[in-house]
Design an enzyme around this catalytic site. Structure first.
Site, mmCIF file in Angstrom:
data_model
loop_
_atom_site.group_PDB
_atom_site.id
_atom_site.type_symbol
_atom_site.label_atom_id
_atom_site.label_comp_id
_atom_site.label_asym_id
_atom_site.label_seq_id
_atom_site.Cartn_x
_atom_site.Cartn_y
_atom_site.Cartn_z
ATOM 1 N N LYS A 11 120.544 105.852 69.907
ATOM 2 C CA LYS A 11 121.363 104.904 70.673
ATOM 3 C C LYS A 11 121.120 103.509 70.105
ATOM 4 O O LYS A 11 119.980 103.043 70.041
ATOM 5 C CB LYS A 11 120.984 104.920 72.153
ATOM 6 C CG LYS A 11 121.696 103.855 72.985
ATOM 7 C CD LYS A 11 121.083 103.729 74.363
ATOM 8 C CE LYS A 11 119.676 103.193 74.325
ATOM 9 N NZ LYS A 11 119.594 101.780 73.863
ATOM 10 N N GLY A 105 113.606 108.947 72.821
ATOM 11 C CA GLY A 105 113.121 109.776 73.919
ATOM 12 C C GLY A 105 114.161 109.959 75.003
ATOM 13 O O GLY A 105 114.311 111.050 75.572
ATOM 14 N N ASP A 139 117.641 104.402 80.103
ATOM 15 C CA ASP A 139 118.594 104.660 79.027
ATOM 16 C C ASP A 139 119.149 106.079 79.034
ATOM 17 O O ASP A 139 120.038 106.392 78.236
ATOM 18 C CB ASP A 139 117.939 104.411 77.660
ATOM 19 C CG ASP A 139 117.881 102.938 77.299
ATOM 20 O OD1 ASP A 139 118.631 102.147 77.906
ATOM 21 O OD2 ASP A 139 117.097 102.574 76.406
#
Length: 291
Positions: A11, A105, A139
């Site tokens: 991302k 992660g 996130d």
């Protein structure tokens, strides 16, 4: 049942405005345009048996204790919300650098939720899936459906996919892990304080490369300056990108230390990645298309 497989892409925060620090929960309120690479980590699920995880790949070592991995935490959260959830054994091939500002992660955790949703015939907007994502990390919700979009708040407000043109890019991580907390501490906002800065540009759907670049250029990453005080090597990576022919914009992603450069063409990006890799063989350098 056959093994289920999905990718867990990086991302990239193309922009990251810190609007302030909220009263009550003390979280930093963000506004960020995010995009995703075409590749990254790979997660597979063998249905049946107990919930397990094994990790391999070039960056498996720094991934941390398996029992605290976000893949397991996300799966446990969903299993708690849905009694009788079908689970199984996960295998994560870790390729993305850890503590790098690219949501590795979080993307892994979102991949786990996608696979469990597929196994259990759940939609990605199922309330239990969304809540498990939010509970696992800020996130994770934006990574559930990894396409370019805006995210706001502390990650809980995820906008619709924007469908902009693929952005040729080079990603660099200098091999220095950067924890998020010290960067926010260096930013120095107190609870209730608002952060100065121009408003984030409003983005329409379906923008081309030049249009998205024009919208991004006056925007910023408010964590870049504080991250430079934590990891000064970030300045070297930005300079390496800006020195490459065809680089249109270079900026840090997330809280660092990964940076990205946008290039007019994919061939420009590939050439730049090769040149930087030759100069700095110890750096993690990848050409990518961001979508």
């Amino acid at each position: 049942m056959p093994i289920l497989v999905t990718r867990a892409p990086a991302k990239i925060n193309l922009t990251l405005h810190v609007l302030g620090r909220r009263e009550g929960d003390g979280y930093h309120e963000l506004e960020s345009l995010v995009a995703f690479t075409g590749s990254g980590d790979t997660l597979s699920l063998m249905p049946g048996g107990d919930l397990t995880l094994d990790v391999s790949g070039p960056t498996a070592g720094p991934a941390g204790p398996l029992d605290d991995n976000l893949v397991i935490r996300a799966a446990r959260g969903l299993a708690k919300a849905i009694p009788g959830l079908r689970i199984g054994g996960f295998h994560l091939i870790k390729r993305l650098p850890v503590a790098a500002g690219i949501g590795g992660g979080s993307s892994d955790a979102a991949a786990a939720l996608r696979l469990l949703a597929r196994l259990n015939d759940l939609s990605l907007d199922h309330p239990a899936v969304v809540e498990a994502a939010r509970a696992t990390g800020a996130d994770v919700p934006v990574c559930l459906d990894p396409r370019g979009r805006m995210m706001r708040g502390a990650g809980e407000d995820v906008g619709p996919a924007l469908g902009f043109a693929p952005l040729p890019a080079v990603l660099i991580n200098p091999g220095v892990p950067v924890a998020t907390a010290p960067v926010f501490k260096a930013l120095g906002l107190t609870v209730g304080q608002r952060h100065a800065g121009e408003a984030h540009p409003i983005l329409a759907r379906g923008l081309g490369f030049d249009e998205i670049l024009a919208a991004m250029t006056p925007a910023r990453n408010d964590l870049e300056a504080p991250a430079l005080t934590v990891a000064p090597v970030i300045a070297d990576t930005l300079t390496a990108l800006r020195d490459q022919p065809g680089c249109r914009l270079a900026r840090m992603s997330g809280s660092g230390a990964t940076v990205f450069g946008l290039f007019a063409t994919r061939s420009d990006a590939v050439r730049a990645a090769a040149a930087i890799r030759a100069m700095q063989p110890s750096w993690w350098v990848r050409a990518a298309l961001l979508r």
